[in-house]
Design an enzyme around this catalytic site. Structure first.
Site, PDB file in Angstrom:
ATOM      1  CB  ALA A 197     -26.766   9.773 -33.906  1.00 11.56           C
ATOM      2  CB  VAL A 235     -26.535   9.457 -38.287  1.00  9.18           C
ATOM      3  CG1 VAL A 235     -26.873   7.926 -39.644  1.00  9.18           C
ATOM      4  CG2 VAL A 235     -25.422  10.189 -39.192  1.00  9.18           C
ATOM      5  CG  ASP A 275     -11.044   8.540 -35.337  1.00  7.74           C
ATOM      6  OD1 ASP A 275     -10.956   9.065 -33.793  1.00  7.74           O
ATOM      7  OD2 ASP A 275     -12.353   9.435 -35.550  1.00  7.74           O
ATOM      8  N   GLY A 280     -24.778  15.510 -33.932  1.00 13.77           N
ATOM      9  CA  GLY A 280     -24.448  16.398 -33.147  1.00 13.77           C
ATOM     10  C   GLY A 280     -23.805  17.412 -33.205  1.00 13.77           C
ATOM     11  N   GLY A 281     -22.871  18.321 -33.816  1.00 17.02           N
ATOM     12  CA  GLY A 281     -22.537  20.121 -33.740  1.00 17.02           C
ATOM     13  C   GLY A 281     -22.905  20.273 -35.215  1.00 17.02           C
ATOM     14  CG  MET A 282     -19.327  19.566 -36.797  1.00 18.47           C
ATOM     15  SD  MET A 282     -17.725  19.181 -36.946  1.00 18.47           S
ATOM     16  CE  MET A 282     -16.621  20.419 -35.446  1.00 18.47           C
TER      17      MET A 282
END
Length: 750
Positions: free
Chosen positions: A13, A20, A144, A15-17
């Site tokens: 995976a 993985v 969360d 994302g923007g940050m």
């Protein structure tokens, strides 16, 4: 683990940050074990906030070793990139399980759902109860808990993952009160309302998960995130309809854990875990990991394991290797210091709250040392970071304005421009301090309250750093000094150009905090000129009033002693004279305007709010004179709007509350509206002649019995009119309660 080598196999995976990977740890004699590796993207490695978030997650999770918590095995940095190595869970998250069940028309069984949530509560109970090396509770809060962060293995194991925004309350890091962290649909009411958050918030989120798994739908799911946040803030568990097929004992657990007030929930995750286990036992529902594994297979038949075909010869294998030392990773790879760790200024953001820490809404980035690299170059990031939450939305979610009020203000903003906060203040819907508080929460910067600025000791040692003329021009006040940094109260602490100018003037690094414009002006007078400036409408200690108190309040409400204030007072006198020349009922305007201004001052309204109420008061008097004549009666909306013009929409709140057939006002009504409504109600009740104290008391008693005005407005009105009666009885010049008919000759002789 010592020095370990990890071979990256496949990207799972991104994302923007961070991204993985599936990886294998290579041990002695070719022994391999699958792990998951999370790596910060190079573009984020210089972002202090995200790096600290990443490191905090690892530091918290590395001490957690429990079957229901995903464990962090290693942490380190290599060539400027941070890595976190976690145990590999062969399975999917709950969200994937839900989607698989929905695609096949399956229902998640009640016993399996209860077991999954009970195991999740076990993991939370363990995390919540962790202590540090000295035996002190860490007080970890996950914050969360949602289906994406609960992993279910193909063998039926349940594990809580992603402590990325978790918080240990006794750590240096924290979150400023009022800043929302988490996913929009998975937040506790106290998170949305900006209140302090403790471990009971995790229990509410667990209750949301339990409800969702049993009902097949998310409890809070609006048309957008804003609607969702409002639904959470206004949630009442008593209105929740019991789910079909859910036994009363289980429904009792659900409603208790979903109580909006934290005190009404289970006190600990251990209590929730025990309650679910007892429910399963009492209803003879035998369930274990093997049942969850069978559910996994039913929901995701034919699922291919990500471990298949990932040997070294696979074309999918990335082949890259990283070598981390756990002795480095479990400490802090690079010491990161931040101005956010400094103690807050004594005035903000709220008395009694934990040390504020700026979150991702912080408007500016601070220079951040990059992780160790071969070049050792230090890069600075100075661009403004945009706020993620609009001010209007925050004000609505926190109940400061209503949706129609905000919608109307936004429409007027599109037509005339300006800032939404200033528009709402000008309309009397908010106080200046309400807007400053919201801006503080939006930006993560502290604020100093009007009260603190009014009562704090004068920082005489700091005043020479900022001359009076500079303080007045920039509207800035130095309030303290911390570790060589000058803390200044100002209207816009995010203005980098102004901060740079202050640094040049004072010769110190400057940190800005929010303050209202009116409080800054009063503080400048008090700090530099030694003037004791009282807030408009505020009585002196002991309740005593000075002979010129009403005039002083009028002067403050009209904008002070500057050119704008003098012009406003001249305008007021001209209007009063014009009304008096009309004779008879035309004199109502003078009374209504002065009474509305002074009652607004006593209620604590801002000068701009009081002036708006005064303008509408004149319009009401003229409209009433046109429609009735002999005795004051509330005019129609159309008559008032005809006088004020078509561009007076911003005054609708004042007009609607005081015109004919206006409904009773709640206590949450803006202060200026309450003040004008009180003045209008008093003039309706009083006879058009000078009244004595007994007549005033009887009129006020009738108003209180009518119940149309909230108690604060009635109290302010009573204080004001009785002060006028007392002043007149002593021969002190003060605005009359109800003016008698005045003709031009009388006016000329006065």
């Amino acid at each position: 683990m010592g020095m370990a080598t990890y071979r990256l196999i496949r990207k799972l995976a991104a994302g923007g940050m961070a991204e993985v990977f599936l990886a294998k740890v290579v041990g002695a004699e070719g022994c391999e074990k699958s792990v998951a590796v999370k790596r910060i993207l190079p573009s984020m490695a210089r972002d202090r906030e995200f790096v600290e978030l990443f490191l905090r997650e690892a530091r918290l999770t590395v001490c957690l070793q429990h079957p229901n918590v995903v464990q962090v095995l290693d942490l380190g940095a290599l060539e400027g990139q941070y890595y976190m190595v976690m145990e590999w869970v062969e399975g999917e998250n709950l969200r994937a399980l839900q989607r698989g069940a929905a695609a096949r028309g399956l229902l998640l069984g009640l016993r399996e759902v209860c077991f999954i949530v009970q195991q999740l509560a076990e993991g939370l109970a363990y995390a919540h109860g962790r202590v540090d090396a000295a035996g002190r509770p860490l007080n970890i809060i996950h914050r969360d808990v949602n289906p994406s962060n609960v992993l279910v293995s193909s063998r039926g194991e349940v594990k809580l993952a992603d402590f990325g925004i978790a918080k240990a309350l006794n750590a240096q890091s924290g979150t400023q009160v009022g800043v929302v962290k988490g996913r929009a649909g998975y937040l506790a009411p106290e998170q949305v309302k900006g209140a302090e958050v403790d471990q009971r918030a995790d229990l509410f989120l667990t209750g949301l998960l339990l409800y969702e798994l049993l009902s097949g739908r998310q409890l809070f799911q609006g048309t957008d995130s804003f609607q969702t946040l409002r639904a959470i803030a206004q949630f009442d568990v008593r209105r929740l309809v019991p789910l079909p097929g859910v036994p009363a004992a289980l429904w009792s657990i659900i409603t208790r854990v979903l109580a909006p007030e934290p005190a009404a929930r289970f006190h600990r995750a251990r209590d929730l875990a025990d309650a679910l286990r007892d429910f399963l036992s009492d209803h003879r529902l035998r369930v274990g990991p093997q049942d969850v594994a069978a559910l996994f297979q039913r929901c995701l038949p034919g699922r291919r394991s990500l471990l298949e075909g990932v040997d070294g010869g696979s074309p999918e294998a990335l082949g890259g290797e990283i070598r981390l030392g756990s002795d480095v990773g479990l400490q802090r790879p690079t010491p990161l210091t931040s101005v956010r760790s400094r103690p807050p200024f004594l005035g903000g953001p709220r008395p009694g709250t934990p040390t504020p820490v700026r979150t991702q809404t912080e408007p500016g980035r601070v220079a951040v040392p990059a992780p160790p690299t071969r070049t050792g170059v230090l890069e600075l990031a100075t661009r403004m970071r945009p706020a993620h939450r609009k001010l209007g939305e925050m004000l609505l979610v926190f109940g400061k304005v209503s949706e129609p009020q905000l919608r109307g203000a936004l429409e007027r903003q599109r037509c005339s421009g300006g800032r939404i906060g200033e528009l709402l203040v000008a309309e009397g819907l908010l106080s200046e301090e309400d807007v400053v508080r919201a801006l503080s929460e939006q930006s993560g910067l502290p604020f100093i309250s009007d009260r603190v600025l009014r009562t704090m000791p004068v920082p005489r040692v700091l005043l020479p750093l900022l001359p009076l003329e500079k303080a007045e021009r920039l509207e800035v006040i130095p309030v303290s000094q911390q570790a060589g940094v000058l803390v200044c109260a100002m209207r816009e602490p995010r203005d980098l150009a102004r901060l740079d100018e202050l640094k040049l003037i004072t010769g110190h690094a400057v940190r800005g905090i929010y303050a209202t414009q009116s409080a800054l002006r009063r503080a400048i007078d008090r700090f530099y000129r030694g003037e004791a400036v009282e807030r408009a409408g505020e009585s002196r200690p002991g309740g005593a009033t000075s002979g010129g108190e009403a005039g002083d309040r009028e002067k403050a409400a009209l904008g002070g002693t500057g050119e704008i204030g003098r012009a406003a007072r001249w305008h007021s006198r001209v209007v009063d004279a014009a009304l008096a020349m009309l004779g008879g009922a035309g004199a109502w305007g003078s009374l209504l305007a002065s009474l509305a201004r002074d009652v607004a001052g006593r209620l604590g309204a801002a000068p701009a709010e009081a002036e708006s109420a005064s303008a509408v008061a004149y319009a009401l008097a003229l409209a009433a004179f046109q429609e009735s004549g002999g005795r004051f009666t509330r005019p129609s909306l159309e008559a008032v709007r005809a006088i004020l013009g078509r561009d007076s929409e911003e005054l609708d709140g004042l007009i609607d509350a005081c015109a004919r057939d206006a409904p009773p006002l709640p206590a949450t009504t803006p202060k200026a509206v309450l003040a004008l409504a009180a003045a209008v109600a008093f003039l309706e009740e009083a006879d058009p002649a000078l009244l004595g104290a007994s007549d005033v008391s009887q009129a006020l008693a009738r108003l209180r019995a009518a119940g149309r005005l909230p108690a604060p407005a009635l109290d302010a009105l009573r204080t004001e009119v009785m002060a006028r009666v007392t002043a007149e009885s002593k021969g002190v010049r003060a605005p009359a309660l109800v003016s008698a008919p005045v003709d031009s000759a009388t006016l000329a002789s006065s």
